[in-house]
Design a protein around this motif. Structure first.
Motif, PDB file in Angstrom:
ATOM      1  N   VAL A  93     -60.652  64.853   0.394  1.00  0.00           N
ATOM      2  CA  VAL A  93     -59.811  64.089   1.318  1.00  0.00           C
ATOM      3  C   VAL A  93     -60.357  64.196   2.737  1.00  0.00           C
ATOM      4  O   VAL A  93     -60.496  63.187   3.447  1.00  0.00           O
ATOM      5  CB  VAL A  93     -58.352  64.574   1.263  1.00  0.00           C
ATOM      6  CG1 VAL A  93     -57.499  63.862   2.310  1.00  0.00           C
ATOM      7  CG2 VAL A  93     -57.764  64.367  -0.122  1.00  0.00           C
ATOM      8  N   GLU A  94     -60.679  65.408   3.167  1.00  0.00           N
ATOM      9  CA  GLU A  94     -61.215  65.607   4.517  1.00  0.00           C
ATOM     10  C   GLU A  94     -62.513  64.831   4.717  1.00  0.00           C
ATOM     11  O   GLU A  94     -62.738  64.223   5.776  1.00  0.00           O
ATOM     12  CB  GLU A  94     -61.448  67.096   4.767  1.00  0.00           C
ATOM     13  CG  GLU A  94     -60.166  67.916   4.831  1.00  0.00           C
ATOM     14  CD  GLU A  94     -60.420  69.414   4.752  1.00  0.00           C
ATOM     15  OE1 GLU A  94     -61.591  69.796   4.545  1.00  0.00           O
ATOM     16  OE2 GLU A  94     -59.460  70.177   4.900  1.00  0.00           O
ATOM     17  N   THR A  95     -63.367  64.844   3.692  1.00  0.00           N
ATOM     18  CA  THR A  95     -64.642  64.144   3.785  1.00  0.00           C
ATOM     19  C   THR A  95     -64.430  62.639   3.865  1.00  0.00           C
ATOM     20  O   THR A  95     -65.098  61.938   4.638  1.00  0.00           O
ATOM     21  CB  THR A  95     -65.533  64.508   2.581  1.00  0.00           C
ATOM     22  OG1 THR A  95     -65.690  65.927   2.526  1.00  0.00           O
ATOM     23  CG2 THR A  95     -66.896  63.863   2.708  1.00  0.00           C
ATOM     24  N   ALA A  96     -63.505  62.113   3.058  1.00  0.00           N
ATOM     25  CA  ALA A  96     -63.202  60.680   3.108  1.00  0.00           C
ATOM     26  C   ALA A  96     -62.646  60.279   4.462  1.00  0.00           C
ATOM     27  O   ALA A  96     -63.021  59.235   5.021  1.00  0.00           O
ATOM     28  CB  ALA A  96     -62.217  60.318   2.000  1.00  0.00           C
ATOM     29  N   LEU A  97     -61.763  61.101   5.000  1.00  0.00           N
ATOM     30  CA  LEU A  97     -61.206  60.802   6.323  1.00  0.00           C
ATOM     31  C   LEU A  97     -62.297  60.811   7.385  1.00  0.00           C
ATOM     32  O   LEU A  97     -62.295  59.988   8.318  1.00  0.00           O
ATOM     33  CB  LEU A  97     -60.106  61.811   6.670  1.00  0.00           C
ATOM     34  CG  LEU A  97     -58.807  61.674   5.864  1.00  0.00           C
ATOM     35  CD1 LEU A  97     -57.879  62.847   6.138  1.00  0.00           C
ATOM     36  CD2 LEU A  97     -58.104  60.345   6.176  1.00  0.00           C
ATOM     37  N   GLY A  98     -63.247  61.731   7.255  1.00  0.00           N
ATOM     38  CA  GLY A  98     -64.368  61.746   8.177  1.00  0.00           C
ATOM     39  C   GLY A  98     -65.210  60.491   8.065  1.00  0.00           C
ATOM     40  O   GLY A  98     -65.717  59.974   9.065  1.00  0.00           O
ATOM     41  N   ALA A  99     -65.352  59.971   6.837  1.00  0.00           N
ATOM     42  CA  ALA A  99     -66.183  58.781   6.606  1.00  0.00           C
ATOM     43  C   ALA A  99     -65.572  57.526   7.215  1.00  0.00           C
ATOM     44  O   ALA A  99     -66.302  56.577   7.537  1.00  0.00           O
ATOM     45  CB  ALA A  99     -66.407  58.583   5.111  1.00  0.00           C
ATOM     46  N   ILE A 100     -64.239  57.487   7.362  1.00  0.00           N
ATOM     47  CA  ILE A 100     -63.598  56.294   7.924  1.00  0.00           C
ATOM     48  C   ILE A 100     -63.110  56.518   9.347  1.00  0.00           C
ATOM     49  O   ILE A 100     -62.441  55.645   9.912  1.00  0.00           O
ATOM     50  CB  ILE A 100     -62.430  55.810   7.040  1.00  0.00           C
ATOM     51  CG1 ILE A 100     -61.352  56.883   6.902  1.00  0.00           C
ATOM     52  CG2 ILE A 100     -62.947  55.365   5.674  1.00  0.00           C
ATOM     53  CD1 ILE A 100     -60.096  56.405   6.182  1.00  0.00           C
ATOM     54  N   ALA A 101     -63.456  57.654   9.933  1.00  0.00           N
ATOM     55  CA  ALA A 101     -63.063  57.904  11.322  1.00  0.00           C
ATOM     56  C   ALA A 101     -63.658  56.822  12.220  1.00  0.00           C
ATOM     57  O   ALA A 101     -64.834  56.474  12.096  1.00  0.00           O
ATOM     58  CB  ALA A 101     -63.553  59.278  11.765  1.00  0.00           C
ATOM     59  N   GLY A 102     -62.849  56.265  13.085  1.00  0.00           N
ATOM     60  CA  GLY A 102     -63.337  55.229  13.983  1.00  0.00           C
ATOM     61  C   GLY A 102     -63.429  53.852  13.359  1.00  0.00           C
ATOM     62  O   GLY A 102     -63.987  52.932  13.976  1.00  0.00           O
ATOM     63  N   THR A 103     -62.896  53.684  12.143  1.00  0.00           N
ATOM     64  CA  THR A 103     -62.901  52.375  11.476  1.00  0.00           C
ATOM     65  C   THR A 103     -61.462  51.918  11.283  1.00  0.00           C
ATOM     66  O   THR A 103     -60.819  52.276  10.291  1.00  0.00           O
ATOM     67  CB  THR A 103     -63.613  52.441  10.115  1.00  0.00           C
ATOM     68  OG1 THR A 103     -64.919  52.994  10.280  1.00  0.00           O
ATOM     69  CG2 THR A 103     -63.721  51.049   9.496  1.00  0.00           C
ATOM     70  N   PRO A 104     -60.917  51.145  12.222  1.00  0.00           N
ATOM     71  CA  PRO A 104     -59.533  50.682  12.079  1.00  0.00           C
ATOM     72  C   PRO A 104     -59.364  49.842  10.820  1.00  0.00           C
ATOM     73  O   PRO A 104     -60.225  49.033  10.460  1.00  0.00           O
ATOM     74  CB  PRO A 104     -59.313  49.833  13.338  1.00  0.00           C
ATOM     75  CG  PRO A 104     -60.356  50.302  14.308  1.00  0.00           C
ATOM     76  CD  PRO A 104     -61.537  50.681  13.473  1.00  0.00           C
ATOM     77  N   GLY A 105     -58.243  50.052  10.125  1.00  0.00           N
ATOM     78  CA  GLY A 105     -57.956  49.274   8.932  1.00  0.00           C
ATOM     79  C   GLY A 105     -58.927  49.499   7.801  1.00  0.00           C
ATOM     80  O   GLY A 105     -59.131  48.615   6.958  1.00  0.00           O
ATOM     81  N   ALA A 106     -59.528  50.673   7.749  1.00  0.00           N
ATOM     82  CA  ALA A 106     -60.522  50.967   6.714  1.00  0.00           C
ATOM     83  C   ALA A 106     -59.930  50.798   5.318  1.00  0.00           C
ATOM     84  O   ALA A 106     -58.756  51.088   5.085  1.00  0.00           O
ATOM     85  CB  ALA A 106     -61.045  52.390   6.893  1.00  0.00           C
ATOM     86  N   ARG A 107     -60.770  50.329   4.403  1.00  0.00           N
ATOM     87  CA  ARG A 107     -60.367  50.146   3.006  1.00  0.00           C
ATOM     88  C   ARG A 107     -60.935  51.291   2.178  1.00  0.00           C
ATOM     89  O   ARG A 107     -62.135  51.571   2.233  1.00  0.00           O
ATOM     90  CB  ARG A 107     -60.869  48.800   2.498  1.00  0.00           C
ATOM     91  CG  ARG A 107     -60.205  47.601   3.171  1.00  0.00           C
ATOM     92  CD  ARG A 107     -61.077  46.376   3.129  1.00  0.00           C
ATOM     93  NE  ARG A 107     -62.325  46.604   3.877  1.00  0.00           N
ATOM     94  CZ  ARG A 107     -63.261  45.662   4.064  1.00  0.00           C
ATOM     95  NH1 ARG A 107     -63.091  44.465   3.555  1.00  0.00           N
ATOM     96  NH2 ARG A 107     -64.348  45.952   4.737  1.00  0.00           N
ATOM     97  N   VAL A 108     -60.056  51.922   1.399  1.00  0.00           N
ATOM     98  CA  VAL A 108     -60.409  53.112   0.634  1.00  0.00           C
ATOM     99  C   VAL A 108     -60.038  52.900  -0.823  1.00  0.00           C
ATOM    100  O   VAL A 108     -58.948  52.389  -1.127  1.00  0.00           O
ATOM    101  CB  VAL A 108     -59.691  54.367   1.185  1.00  0.00           C
ATOM    102  CG1 VAL A 108     -60.054  55.600   0.364  1.00  0.00           C
ATOM    103  CG2 VAL A 108     -60.024  54.579   2.654  1.00  0.00           C
ATOM    104  N   LEU A 109     -60.923  53.311  -1.720  1.00  0.00           N
ATOM    105  CA  LEU A 109     -60.666  53.220  -3.169  1.00  0.00           C
ATOM    106  C   LEU A 109     -60.703  54.614  -3.774  1.00  0.00           C
ATOM    107  O   LEU A 109     -61.682  55.343  -3.593  1.00  0.00           O
ATOM    108  CB  LEU A 109     -61.730  52.340  -3.825  1.00  0.00           C
ATOM    109  CG  LEU A 109     -61.701  52.237  -5.362  1.00  0.00           C
ATOM    110  CD1 LEU A 109     -60.400  51.610  -5.842  1.00  0.00           C
ATOM    111  CD2 LEU A 109     -62.907  51.443  -5.859  1.00  0.00           C
TER     112      LEU A 109
END
Length: 278
Positions: A93-109
């Motif tokens: 979870v922490e790694t995924a959140l880091g991957a979308i940091a700074g990306t508003p409205g990021a899409r996650v699967l």
């Protein structure tokens, strides 16, 4: 009539486990177990505690007996239909959140969502993100939906957080592209003796093992992932303690770059991932 103190003294369980079960039966907090330990308990409460204690002595996990597990600061419902969320998966979870940091409205699967612990935790931490949770088990999806309803604002469920019954990516809309894909797939090899030990005996086998070498689900996700990733999207997978090298090789062969592994608090390479450039 028995008191809480008497029940705890008489229990064959380790005291911590006995206290957890008794608090669950009585609906008491830890402080109440101390301050009210000499109150007489009704016969029904005693009988329910003794029944749960007997099941625990038979090996059933505490989490399944209480139906609750804390994960990423949230209390998730857990049933025998889903894998019990483990603390080490919080790294994913922490790694995924880091991957979308700074990306508003990021899409996650989230592939193989189970309880929904990963998807719901990401959606809770990033209210602006759009999260899809996939599982082939309708029973697991029922648990995940319930957790989402309990832990997220009502307008997130079905809108910013959606659920899909699918065998990995098979039934996903191919036009959907994600900034990050995460998965905690079954990665225990079929002959691993741990499958017949401890809590694992009571968890859904299909969520634990691929009935092969432990890498077949990872191979599938690595192969299919790029078709659903936005340009420079990331894929992160949890895996076994000795599978990091194999996972990195699979990612590199598939064309992922910046391939690396992340270590959990025990220093074990617990998840691996990379970036895919279209």
């Amino acid at each position: 009539m028995s008191t809480a103190a008497e029940l705890l003294r008489a229990s064959s369980l380790p005291q911590l486990e006995a206290r957890i079960l008794l608090m669950h039966v009585l609906g008491w907090r830890r402080t109440e177990l101390i301050t009210r330990d000499r109150e007489p308990l009704d016969a029904d409460a005693v009988a329910r505690f003794e029944a749960l204690a007997a099941r625990r002595l038979n090996g059933e996990p505490i989490v399944q007996l209480t139906g609750k597990r804390e994960f990423f600061g949230l209390d998730f419902d857990v049933t025998p239909d889903v894998l019990i969320p483990r603390p080490e998966t919080e790294l994913l979870v922490e790694t995924a959140l880091g991957a979308i940091a700074g990306t508003p409205g990021a899409r996650v699967l989230d592939l193989g969502t189970g309880t929904g612990a990963i998807a719901v935790s990401i959606a809770h931490a990033r209210p602006d993100a759009r999260v899809w949770a996939v599982d082939r088990s309708p029973c697991a999806l029922e648990v995940a939906r319930r957790n989402a309803a309990n832990l997220l604002d009502a307008n997130r469920v079905g809108g910013a957080l959606g659920f899909v019954e699918s065998d990995w990516t098979a039934k996903l809309d191919p036009s959907l592209l994600f900034e990050v894909i995460v998965s905690n797939p079954p990665y225990i090899a079929s002959g691993d003796p741990h499958l017949e030990q401890g809590d694992l005996r009571f968890e859904p086998r299909g969520a634990l093992t691929d009935e092969a070498d432990g890498l077949s689900a990872i191979r599938t996700i690595v192969e299919k992932g790029p078709f659903l990733l936005a340009n420079n999207g990331a894929l992160w997978l949890e895996h076994g303690y000795d599978q990091a090298d194999a996972a990195r090789r699979l990612l590199q062969v598939r064309g992922f770059t910046d391939v690396r592994s992340m270590r959990d608090l025990a220093g074990i390479e617990r998840c691996s991932g990379g970036v895919f450039t279209a």
